[in-house]
Enzyme design. Structure first.
Site, PDB file in Angstrom:
ATOM      1  N   ARG A 134       9.163  70.233  45.839  1.00 18.61           N
ATOM      2  CA  ARG A 134       9.455  71.351  44.948  1.00 18.61           C
ATOM      3  C   ARG A 134      10.401  72.380  45.558  1.00 18.61           C
ATOM      4  O   ARG A 134      11.023  73.166  44.841  1.00 18.61           O
ATOM      5  CB  ARG A 134       8.141  71.964  44.456  1.00 18.61           C
ATOM      6  CG  ARG A 134       7.362  70.970  43.603  1.00 18.61           C
ATOM      7  CD  ARG A 134       5.970  71.447  43.240  1.00 18.61           C
ATOM      8  NE  ARG A 134       5.058  71.544  44.339  1.00 18.61           N
ATOM      9  CZ  ARG A 134       4.353  70.538  44.864  1.00 18.61           C
ATOM     10  NH1 ARG A 134       4.468  69.333  44.364  1.00 18.61           N
ATOM     11  NH2 ARG A 134       3.527  70.738  45.875  1.00 18.61           N
ATOM     12  N   GLU A 179      -2.225  72.169  53.547  1.00 16.50           N
ATOM     13  CA  GLU A 179      -3.573  72.519  53.096  1.00 16.50           C
ATOM     14  C   GLU A 179      -4.396  71.254  52.865  1.00 16.50           C
ATOM     15  O   GLU A 179      -5.607  71.268  53.005  1.00 16.50           O
ATOM     16  CB  GLU A 179      -3.469  73.339  51.796  1.00 16.50           C
ATOM     17  CG  GLU A 179      -4.745  74.048  51.393  1.00 16.50           C
ATOM     18  CD  GLU A 179      -4.675  74.665  50.001  1.00 16.50           C
ATOM     19  OE1 GLU A 179      -3.654  74.501  49.309  1.00 16.50           O
ATOM     20  OE2 GLU A 179      -5.662  75.295  49.612  1.00 16.50           O
TER      21      GLU A 179
HETATM   22  P1  AMP Z   1       1.327  74.660  53.986  1.00 15.97           P
HETATM   23  O1  AMP Z   1       2.176  73.814  54.886  1.00 15.97           O
HETATM   24  O2  AMP Z   1      -0.120  74.545  54.296  1.00 15.97           O
HETATM   25  O3  AMP Z   1       1.812  76.084  53.944  1.00 15.97           O
HETATM   26  O4  AMP Z   1       1.452  74.057  52.528  1.00 15.97           O
HETATM   27  C1  AMP Z   1       2.584  74.269  51.735  1.00 15.97           C
HETATM   28  C2  AMP Z   1       3.105  72.992  51.179  1.00 15.97           C
HETATM   29  O5  AMP Z   1       2.084  72.219  50.562  1.00 15.97           O
HETATM   30  C3  AMP Z   1       4.136  73.272  50.111  1.00 15.97           C
HETATM   31  O6  AMP Z   1       5.172  72.296  50.214  1.00 15.97           O
HETATM   32  C4  AMP Z   1       3.380  73.152  48.809  1.00 15.97           C
HETATM   33  O7  AMP Z   1       4.171  72.518  47.824  1.00 15.97           O
HETATM   34  C5  AMP Z   1       2.156  72.307  49.145  1.00 15.97           C
HETATM   35  N1  AMP Z   1       0.909  72.952  48.711  1.00 15.97           N
HETATM   36  C6  AMP Z   1      -0.141  73.294  49.517  1.00 15.97           C
HETATM   37  N2  AMP Z   1      -1.142  73.821  48.819  1.00 15.97           N
HETATM   38  C7  AMP Z   1      -0.740  73.842  47.533  1.00 15.97           C
HETATM   39  C8  AMP Z   1      -1.328  74.322  46.313  1.00 15.97           C
HETATM   40  N3  AMP Z   1      -2.557  74.859  46.288  1.00 15.97           N
HETATM   41  N4  AMP Z   1      -0.624  74.206  45.173  1.00 15.97           N
HETATM   42  C9  AMP Z   1       0.626  73.656  45.184  1.00 15.97           C
HETATM   43  N5  AMP Z   1       1.230  73.186  46.291  1.00 15.97           N
HETATM   44  C10 AMP Z   1       0.572  73.274  47.465  1.00 15.97           C
END
Ligand code: AMP
Length: 188
Positions: free
Chosen positions: A72, A109
């Site tokens: 995205r 996450e």
């Molecule tokens: P992080 O690396 O933990 O900051 O996670 C961010 C990445 O995971 C981004 O590329 C987001 O598109 C995806 N992501 C993680 N959690 C979510 C969520 N609750 N909703 C949508 N995308 C998420």
């Protein structure tokens, strides 16, 4: 431009963007409140506001490269690069890029993953803005910083449409300021 930050609280565009985000509970696994930005894309005004806010943030900042994360971050990063008149570099999941790559592992996450960038896509000394749809733990943005550093580039700032409010922002290293459009509360 200050280091990191958010859009001004009085900017009405932020609420319009926030309203356009659909939240899908328990996707892709139980307990995750998935922030679905495809509903921003269905709303041309909200999508334009999102890109405009990013352009306003980075125009005049001598950005050489916008680097967007699959999937995205590509959607928001590419129009930003066009508007700024700079290069766009996709940061992709393993095995997708056809040429030689640099890679970096990271934890999100809900998964452990790796991102790859073409060798030569970012040149030494170039000013790079990282773009993703969302920050949760911050692992993805950190991996992007490390990848750009491997190529000798300098990350000016990372930009995320949404901060999930999980504290990822506070855990980012000093040299990775973050700009956010929509600050989510944990119960949203
Ligand atoms: P992080 O690396 O933990 O900051 O996670 C961010 C990445 O995971 C981004 O590329 C987001 O598109 C995806 N992501 C993680 N959690 C979510 C969520 N609750 N909703 C949508 N995308 C998420």
């Amino acid at each position: 431009m200050g280091k990191g930050g958010s859009v001004g609280a009085d900017d009405e565009r932020v609420q319009a963007i926030c309203d356009a985000i659909r939240v899908i509970p328990d996707f892709p696994k139980p307990g995750i409140q998935f922030q679905d930005v495809t509903t921003i894309l269905l709303d041309p005004t909200a999508f334009k506001h999102t890109i405009d806010l990013l352009v306003e943030r980075y125009q005049g900042q001598k950005v050489d490269v916008v680097a967007g994360f699959e999937a995205r971050g590509l959607i928001f990063g590419a129009p930003l690069a066009v508007a700024l008149g700079c290069a766009f570099v996709p940061l992709r999941k393993p095995g997708k890029l056809p040429g030689a790559t640099l890679s970096e592992e990271y934890v999100t996450e809900y998964s452990t993953d790796r991102i790859e960038m073409h060798v030569g896509a970012v040149q030494a000394g170039q000013r790079v803005v990282l773009v993703d749809d969302l920050i949760a733990t911050g692992g993805t943005l950190r991996a992007g910083l490390d990848l750009v550093k491997k190529a000798g580039g300098n990350v000016v700032e990372a930009a995320a449409v949404i901060d999930l409010g999980l504290g990822g922002r506070q855990k980012l290293p000093e040299d990775l300021p973050l700009f956010v459009i929509v600050e989510k509360q944990l119960d949203e």
